[in-house]
Design an enzyme around this catalytic site. Sequence first.
Site, PDB file in Angstrom:
ATOM      1  N   ASN B 296      35.832  41.461  50.936  1.00  0.00           N
ATOM      2  CA  ASN B 296      35.246  42.624  51.007  1.00  0.00           C
ATOM      3  C   ASN B 296      34.226  42.592  51.744  1.00  0.00           C
ATOM      4  O   ASN B 296      33.498  43.554  52.558  1.00  0.00           O
ATOM      5  CB  ASN B 296      34.868  43.371  49.762  1.00  0.00           C
ATOM      6  N   ASP B 370      38.127  38.446  45.470  1.00  0.00           N
ATOM      7  CA  ASP B 370      36.892  39.145  44.939  1.00  0.00           C
ATOM      8  C   ASP B 370      36.762  40.483  45.093  1.00  0.00           C
ATOM      9  O   ASP B 370      37.300  40.960  46.513  1.00  0.00           O
ATOM     10  CB  ASP B 370      35.614  38.133  45.406  1.00  0.00           C
ATOM     11  N   GLU B 399      40.485  40.630  41.993  1.00  0.00           N
ATOM     12  CA  GLU B 399      39.422  41.348  41.117  1.00  0.00           C
ATOM     13  C   GLU B 399      39.455  42.819  41.036  1.00  0.00           C
ATOM     14  O   GLU B 399      38.777  43.170  42.199  1.00  0.00           O
ATOM     15  CB  GLU B 399      38.020  40.619  41.195  1.00  0.00           C
TER      16      GLU B 399
END
Lengths: 634, 634
Positions: B296, B370, B399
Site C-alpha cells: 500500500n 499489510d 490485513e
Amino acid sequence: MTNNVSQDFVFGTLATDALRLAQIRAARSGVAHAYRLEPADPRPGQPVTIEISLGPQVAADHVTCYYTTDGSEPRGARGVATEGYAIQLSRNGTVWDTLLWGYLEIWSGVLPAQPEGTLVRYRIEAWAVQQAESRWANEIVGVMGGARPANLEPYDEQLFAVPGQAPLWPIRRTGSYAYHVDEERVPDWLRDAVIYHVFIDRFDPGGGKPFATPPTPGGFYGGTLRGVTERLDYIEALGATCVWLSPLFPSPSHHGYDATDYSSVEPRVGSTEQLGALIAAAHARGIRVLLDYVVNHISSEHPAFQRAQANQHAAEAAWFTFTQWPGQYLSFFGVPELPQIDSDSPPARDYMIEHARYWLAQGVDGFRLDYANGPSHAFWSMFRAATRAARPGSVTLGEVVETAALQRTYQGRLDGCLDFLLLQALRQFFAFGAITARQFDTFLRRHLAFFAGDFVLPSFLDNHDMNRFLWVVGGDTRRLKLAALCQFTLPHPPIVYYGTEAGLSQVRDVRYADGSGHPEESRLPMPWGDAQNQELLDFYRRLARMRRAAAALWRGTRRTLVAGDISGLYVYSCADGTRQVVIALNNGSHPQHFAPPADQPYQLALASDAAIVFDGRSLTLPPFSGAAVIRVKG
Amino acid sequence: MTNNVSQDFVFGTLATDALRLAQIRAARSGVAHAYRLEPADPRPGQPVTIEISLGPQVAADHVTCYYTTDGSEPRGARGVATEGYAIQLSRNGTVWDTLLWGYLEIWSGVLPAQPEGTLVRYRIEAWAVQQAESRWANEIVGVMGGARPANLEPYDEQLFAVPGQAPLWPIRRTGSYAYHVDEERVPDWLRDAVIYHVFIDRFDPGGGKPFATPPTPGGFYGGTLRGVTERLDYIEALGATCVWLSPLFPSPSHHGYDATDYSSVEPRVGSTEQLGALIAAAHARGIRVLLDYVVNHISSEHPAFQRAQANQHAAEAAWFTFTQWPGQYLSFFGVPELPQIDSDSPPARDYMIEHARYWLAQGVDGFRLDYANGPSHAFWSMFRAATRAARPGSVTLGEVVETAALQRTYQGRLDGCLDFLLLQALRQFFAFGAITARQFDTFLRRHLAFFAGDFVLPSFLDNHDMNRFLWVVGGDTRRLKLAALCQFTLPHPPIVYYGTEAGLSQVRDVRYADGSGHPEESRLPMPWGDAQNQELLDFYRRLARMRRAAAALWRGTRRTLVAGDISGLYVYSCADGTRQVVIALNNGSHPQHFAPPADQPYQLALASDAAIVFDGRSLTLPPFSGAAVIRVKG
C-alpha cells in the site's frame, strides 16, 4: 425562488439520519418478517414462501411458523401448534450488516397453497432448545422519544441511544400476521380516475350561504355536504370522476380526524340522509365518493375510550394499549386526545370493519385510509376482504408516509397508497427547483418500476397537511400548470386538492416563525365565481379531458426523450396502439425548443401558456411552460 | 475489571455512526460493483455473472462491461470496445434505499467462461444516449477528512457533509477490475498451521546479546534474524508450524512498515544470507516462513518516491497519486512520510510483484499483506497468480480491517484475511466481558457460516497494534488461557503474537492519558528463560499439540452444547469420524459443572487450571477455567 416558504417536511419520522438509523436498526435487530412473502399478493393455489431475519442478538436454532386458515388466531410454542398448523423454517443464509455491526441470519419456509377466500393468519417464533424464552417476529411501527416504553425487547435498549440526544424507542407491533388469498385486483375504474379532494368545512356552506369568518384558520367555516352536492356540476365540469370527502363523522374539530362516533354524520356538515343524497347525485353523474376513514385512532371523547378509561374491565379496554391504566396509553404521535386503536384487538377490529361496511351499504365507493401504517397489515387484509365483499369495486387507498419498501408491502392488502414519494419529487423539481430534470426522470422511472405490481399510487401536488403548491411558488401559476401537466400524464390517477385548480393559495406559511406547524393555513375557504382563476381552472379542465381521451397517457408505454441537467427541459412520450403523445415540459427560465421525432404529423393537444408555438414540426416553449402534442397512428 | 485499560478501537475507520453512514452512502451512491461476481472465485469453464448498482443520482440507460482476457487493459466507450470485448448488462431490479432516500437500480450480465490461467480484466461504464458523459464503476476505499479531494463524483458533494462535523470525503478507486480464472485453492498446510508472529526488533538480538535499552519503546531493541534462527528450537517446541516475520526490508523505523527498498534486508536485523539461513533452518524443522509485505505504501525516503518528487516526468511519478505535484499526494492515513502506491499503475505493480517473487525464490513461503484493502482487488488477483506460480503452496494473508462483507470479496484473490472481527468478539467475551456466551456463540456460528468458502481466517488474541490480551485482563493468566483454549479449538489457524505465550504484558496502555496512541507499548522485548511464565508456556505447548493431534478440532463438525447468558459457561463439541472432543469454557466468576452427553467414556485432554476435576462423568470448572475432554470413537 420565493421568500419565507418553509421547506417540505413530508417524511417527518424519517427526516434525520438519527431517525433513519434508529428505524433501520430496530427493524433489523429483532425477529423481522417485514411482510416478506413470495408472491407478495398470494392467489388461490399458490404456495407462499415466507422469510424472516434474526438480528445479531437473537440466538435461535429453530424458527417455526404457526398458522390457521379458518380465521382463528394461530397458537403454539416451541415447534408445536395448539391451534392450527406449524411449519418449520430453515436457515437460508447469513448477511453482514454494517449498521448493526453484526450478522443477520435469514430463515425461510413455505406455507401451502390455499383456495379463494382463505384468510391465512400466522405468527413466527424463533426459539432455541437450550433456552426457555422465545422471540416472536414483530415489526417496528416507528420510533418515539419520551419515557422508556414497557415490553422493550432486550436488544432495543442499546440500539436507540443516539449520542447527545434523548433516546428514541422503537414501537413494536405484536406480530400477528395475515394475508388473504383471493383473485381480487385493483378495480378498473380507479386506474383512470381523476380524484377531487374536498375538505368539507372549507368547500361550500350550501344554499347560497357565505362562509363563516372564524378568528383563526383553525375555526369552523361552515362547509356542508349539501354544499358539496350543489357543487357537483362544478366537480363534473372539472373532469373529476371521484370525490374524496374529508372526515365527516362527529368530531370536535374542523378537520374531523378525531371522531367520537363512526355511525353518523357530524351535524355541522349534514346528516346520513344528506350524504345519501350527495352519493346519489354523484353516482348519477358517474362520480364515485370516497370517505376519509381513520382506523388508527379516535377522539378521547369517543364513548369507547370513555368507557375504557372509566372501567379497566370494560370490553372497550381491549381496544387500546394502556401502558398504565387509565392515564397512560399509546396515542397518535403521543397526543393524549387521540388514543390509538389496537387494530388486532377483535372488538376494535370488528367495530372498524362493521362501520366501514355500513357506509358502503349507504353507497360509498371506498375509503381514503388515514395513517394506514398505524393499523396492522393483517388488519388491512381483513378490511379489504370484508369491504370488497360488502361492495364489489369499492377501493381502499392508504396514507402511508413511509419508505417505498414499506409502502410496497401493502400490495394485496390495500388497492394503493397516496404517493408521498412522488409528491416530494414533483415539488422538488417543479416548486423548489432542487433537483434537475434528469434526477426527476431517474427517480420517476425507478419509482414506477419499483411499484410495478397490482397497486395504485394516486398522485398529488399538495394536500391539507402542507403548503399549497401555489404558495410555494409564490403564486406563479405557470409553474403550477407545468407540474399539473406532468401529474396528469403519469400512469397513476391524479388527485386535485380543492381550490388548487382555481388558484387558491394561502396568506401565511404552514410553519410560523416560531417553528410551530399550522397546516390549517393550507385549508382556506374555496373561492367561487369571480374569485377563481378562470384561466387556471380551464387548463385543469382540459388536462382532465385530455387524460380521459388518451388512455396512452396513463397505460401506454412511457419513454424519456429529453431530461436535461441544466436546461430544465423534460420531454417524454406515451404511446399505445392508437396514439402517441409527446409531453414537453420546460421547467427552466429560458425558452426551449423541441421537435417530436416523428415521420407523421403531430397536433398540439394542450399548451400551458398562450405563447407556446407549435409549427407542425417544432415546439417553442417559453420559460416554465409545457405542452402535449399528439398523433393518431395511421 | 481492570483499571486504566483503553477499550479496543480496532475498526477505527468504521467506529462511529457518522463514519459507517458515510461509507455506506458513498458505496451505494455511485456506480457500485462491490466485486459482486457469481461465482465469487471463478473456475475454468464457469461463466461469471457480474452485478452493479446505480445510485439515485446516476442516470443511465445502458451499462457496458469491457473486458480482456490477455492481460491488457480493457478499453472502450459507449458500448463499443476498442481493446478487448464488450458485453451489455441489463436492468435487473430496483431497490429502495432508506439511507440514501432513493432508489438503486441493479444491472447484471454474464462474462463467458475462460480456461485455466486466464486473467480477466474489466471495467464497467454506465452511460445514457442523451448524455455525453459516462460514469464508471468504482469503489470506495474509505472516507477521510481534510481538504476536498480532486475528482470528486458529483453525488459525493452532498453525501459527506455530516452536520456539525468537518466533512468526510470518499476516496474512490478508479475501478480497474480483474479476476483470475484458476483451480487454485488455499494450500492444505495453511489449514492446520499454527502461526507464530515475530516482531523482529523485539524478539532476540542473537548471539547471546542482551536487548538494547532505548529511552522509549519506539526505539531500537536490537532483535535480529539471527536471533530468530537461534530461537527456532523454542518456536518448534511451542508447536508452531509457521513464522510470520515483521517487516525486514530497509526502513528508518523499529517496525519496518515504511520500507526504503524491497530488495534487501535492513542491516540492523541481518542480511539476505541470514534470512536464507533462517529459512533453511526453519524448513529443516518443517516450519514455514512468511514475510510481512507492504504494497500500500512505502517510505517517502524510498528512491522511487524521491525520484517522483524530484521530476514530474520520472517513470516513478506514475507509482503515486499526486493531487498537486510535488507536495500533495495520497498517503497512508494522510501521513506524508508514507506515500501511497497506486497498485493499478503497471510499473508500481510490477515492482511489487517482482520483489515478492524474488523473496519466494529465496525460500519464503508467503506473505502477510499489510493494509491489503489499500491496493486494488485486481492487484491481488494478479499478485496471487504470480506468487503461486513462482512458488506453489505459497500463501497470501491480508490485513483487511473492514466489514465482513468486504473481507469476503477477497476470496479467490487472497488465501485469507486476518480475523479482526473474531478478535473483537474474543476480546469482548473473554477480556472485556462485554458480551455473553450466547452472544459470542451466535456471532461465531454466523461468522463461520458467512465465510464458508475457500478462505482462511487466521485467529489471534492480540497483535502489535493493540493492547496485549494479558494487559487488558490485568495480568489474569486464567482468562488468557481460557481465550487461547477457545482460539485453538476453532476451525481457522491460530496466530500467537510473540510473548503472549510467555506472559509478556505491558507497562503502559497503548492509549496515553492525553488520548494519543502508542502501539509500541505492546511491543516490549521478549522475555526469555526464567522471565517466562513457564506454566502458561506449557499450556500453550499442550494447546498446539492437542490441535495437531485431533483434526476434529478444526475440521470436524462443530456443535454448541451450552451457551449461557448469565453463567458464562460455553460448551461445544467438535467431532469427526474418529474423535469427539468436548470443550467446556467457564468464562464466569462462579464454578460450573458440565457432563458431556456421551454413552462412551471421555478422557481429560487438557485443563487450563490445576483445580479442574473430571470424574469420568462430570467436569467441575473453577471460575475462568476451561478443559477439553476427548473420546475416541469405537
